[in-house]
Design a protein around this motif. Structure first.
Motif, short mmCIF file in Angstrom:
data_model
loop_
_atom_site.label_atom_id
_atom_site.label_comp_id
_atom_site.label_asym_id
_atom_site.label_seq_id
_atom_site.Cartn_x
_atom_site.Cartn_y
_atom_site.Cartn_z
N ASP A 333 0.82 -1.21 0.00
CA ASP A 333 0.00 0.00 0.00
C ASP A 333 0.85 1.26 0.00
N MET A 334 1.99 1.21 -0.69
CA MET A 334 2.87 2.37 -0.78
C MET A 334 2.14 3.54 -1.42
N PRO A 335 2.14 4.71 -0.77
CA PRO A 335 1.48 5.88 -1.39
C PRO A 335 2.07 6.16 -2.76
N ARG A 336 1.20 6.43 -3.72
CA ARG A 336 1.70 6.63 -5.08
C ARG A 336 2.55 7.89 -5.18
N ALA A 392 5.03 7.82 5.72
CA ALA A 392 3.94 7.10 5.06
C ALA A 392 2.62 7.82 5.26
N GLU A 393 2.37 8.31 6.47
CA GLU A 393 1.12 9.02 6.76
C GLU A 393 1.04 10.33 5.99
N ARG A 397 -1.85 11.07 3.07
CA ARG A 397 -2.79 12.20 3.11
C ARG A 397 -2.83 12.93 1.77
N ILE A 398 -1.69 13.03 1.12
CA ILE A 398 -1.66 13.68 -0.20
C ILE A 398 -2.51 12.89 -1.19
N ASP A 399 -2.34 11.58 -1.20
CA ASP A 399 -3.13 10.73 -2.09
C ASP A 399 -4.62 10.84 -1.78
#
Length: 470
Positions: A333-336, A392-393, A397-399
């Motif tokens: 679930d790596m943020p894009r 990661a958090e 949030r950006i995504d």
């Protein structure tokens, strides 16, 4: 856990207050929009494993599958069902053929004409999701396995899968598998597991949902068959981080090593496949007379980055390893927004001033990556692990802001609501008001601050009109 989440939110807010500048940040490029438009791959794994049997003349060939809900087409149930609001069906089968020893050409890679089937297995299952969000999850899985016993040898096989309401099954290419004997063979067999439990003297290893790979940021278990085990010998474990350049994986550095003790080996066992109470696929390590020897090890993966690794077990004095396996640590679930270094640095403009951003943006790719890592390492709430919860958090949030607040007029992370969400996180309470003679109002309440937004168009655009301390 609540205290830890509060710490993350407080730390991010502190970063915003410490570094945020009201000066407009330059012209944005299209990097993030391109990332956001890429459809993320679901972590599907369908893997072949081999296990010994009580007979010296056969080997168990198992097909272990882990299909995330996001891969399955769910349909809304017509009637209220205690199992869930949505459901999806799955049919999976394997057919195994005697091989003629010839490689299949590009023309016949899907053809099984003329091949003699010698074994097959079939499975049908239904999975339920409580809501739409769960039906799209990459962390919820439908798990299972097929298996058949075969004499050692070389075989061709095809897999067929039918998902949901599909009219026809999808057939895989013809694949070739080499089945070697456990009793007389020297080939190692390695499987990865998430957890280890013991009940009534039997150990159970819950298998990795990523098949031949493992989850980044989590320790895992490795179960490896040790052929020709010598209890008087010394065995050593080594993990090498592989540096990939094109097809070259020869460059590596050792990141972990240890000498194995007698307690790391399980002798006279016969691993078998089964389903746990939570439906995870597991290996039962049952003891039998004249069984097989396996090394069962917990690998300290929390301390290692998401990368490609080679795991080896060697016997002192031997030139070749007893066990060798290559695997990848995967951040599912790596943020894009972390998939591009340019985008990752660019998105820091919310919490750093222009001078800091210019410093992070300058230099070669290697220099910028090093400075980026150092920036977040200084703010890592758990420096004893490689996984940085705060980073990661922040990028999560950006995504989220992009996904939830984007309109035809403005991208979500550039909007006022997105700006507040990125800095403060999810509000404690959200309320919408629909005045008769005024625009729609949305109120976000946090423990110490209240933000009021007003609709500016009929397309979901909201502007921040007030910020109050509570």
């Amino acid at each position: 856990m609540k205290l830890f989440k509060f710490f993350l939110s407080t730390a991010l807010l502190f970063l915003c207050l410490l570094f945020f500048s009201d000066a407009a940040y330059g012209q944005w490029n299209n990097g993030y929009r391109q990332l956001a438009n890429q459809k993320g791959k679901s972590p599907v794994s369908i893997d072949i494993i081999t296990l010994p049997t009580k007979s010296d003349s056969t080997v168990t060939m198992g097909v272990v599958f882990n299909l995330p809900y996001s891969y399955l087409p769910f349909k809304k149930a017509k009637r209220t069902n205690s199992n869930g609001e949505f459901y999806s069906n799955l049919e999976l089968s394997i057919e195994i053929f005697k091989t003629d020893g010839q490689k299949s050409s590009s023309k016949d890679k899907f053809s099984i004409k003329g091949l003699e089937p010698i074994a097959r297995d079939f499975l049908s299952d239904t999975v339920y999701a409580e809501n739409y969000e769960q039906s799209q999850s990459k962390k919820e899985f439908l798990n299972g396995y097929l298996q058949t016993s075969l004499p050692p040898g070389t075989y061709d096989y095809v897999l067929q899968i039918k998902r949901g309401q599909e009219a026809q099954s999808r057939m895989s290419r013809r694949q070739t598998v080499h089945i070697s004997s456990f009793k007389n063979g020297t080939q190692d067999h390695v499987t990865f597991g998430n957890s280890l439990t013991t009940q009534n003297g039997i150990s159970y290893v819950s298998l990795s949902k990523l098949g031949e790979n493992v989850a980044y940021g989590k320790d895992f278990y490795m179960l490896a068959h040790i052929p020709n085990y010598d209890p008087s010998a010394n065995y050593n474990l080594k993990l090498d981080n592989l540096k990939v350049s094109g097809k070259d994986t020869t460059q590596s550095s050792t990141v972990y090593s240890s000498t194995l003790s007698d307690g790391d080996f399980k002798t006279d066992i016969l691993p078998t496949l089964s389903k746990a109470k939570d439906n995870d696929v597991q290996l039962n390590l049952k003891h039998i007379e004249s069984g097989y020897t396996y090394a069962l090890l917990q690998i300290p993966n929390k301390k290692l980055p998401n990368s490609l690794y080679r795991l080896t077990i060697s016997k002192t004095g031997d030139s070749s390893p007893v066990v060798s396996e290559t695997y990848r640590a995967v951040w599912v679930d790596m943020p894009r927004s972390l998939l591009s270094l340019d985008v990752s640095i660019e998105m820091l403009h919310y919490i750093v001033d222009d001078k800091t951003l210019d410093r992070l943006s300058s230099g070669s790719n290697e220099e910028r990556e090093q400075k980026f890592r150092e920036f977040w390492e200084k703010r890592d709430p758990t420096p004893e692990t490689d996984y940085n919860e705060l980073m990661a958090e922040y990028y999560r949030r950006i995504d989220y802001a992009y996904d939830k607040f984007s309109t035809q007029n403005k991208l979500g992370h550039k909007s006022d609501r997105g700006n507040v969400y990125i800095k403060f996180g999810p509000p404690k309470n959200t309320k919408r008001k629909f005045p008769t003679n005024g625009p729609t109002t949305e109120i976000w309440t946090y423990p110490s601050t209240k933000f009021v937004f007003q609709a500016t168009t009929g397309f979901g655009d909201f502007k921040l009109v007030s910020k109050e301390k509570l």
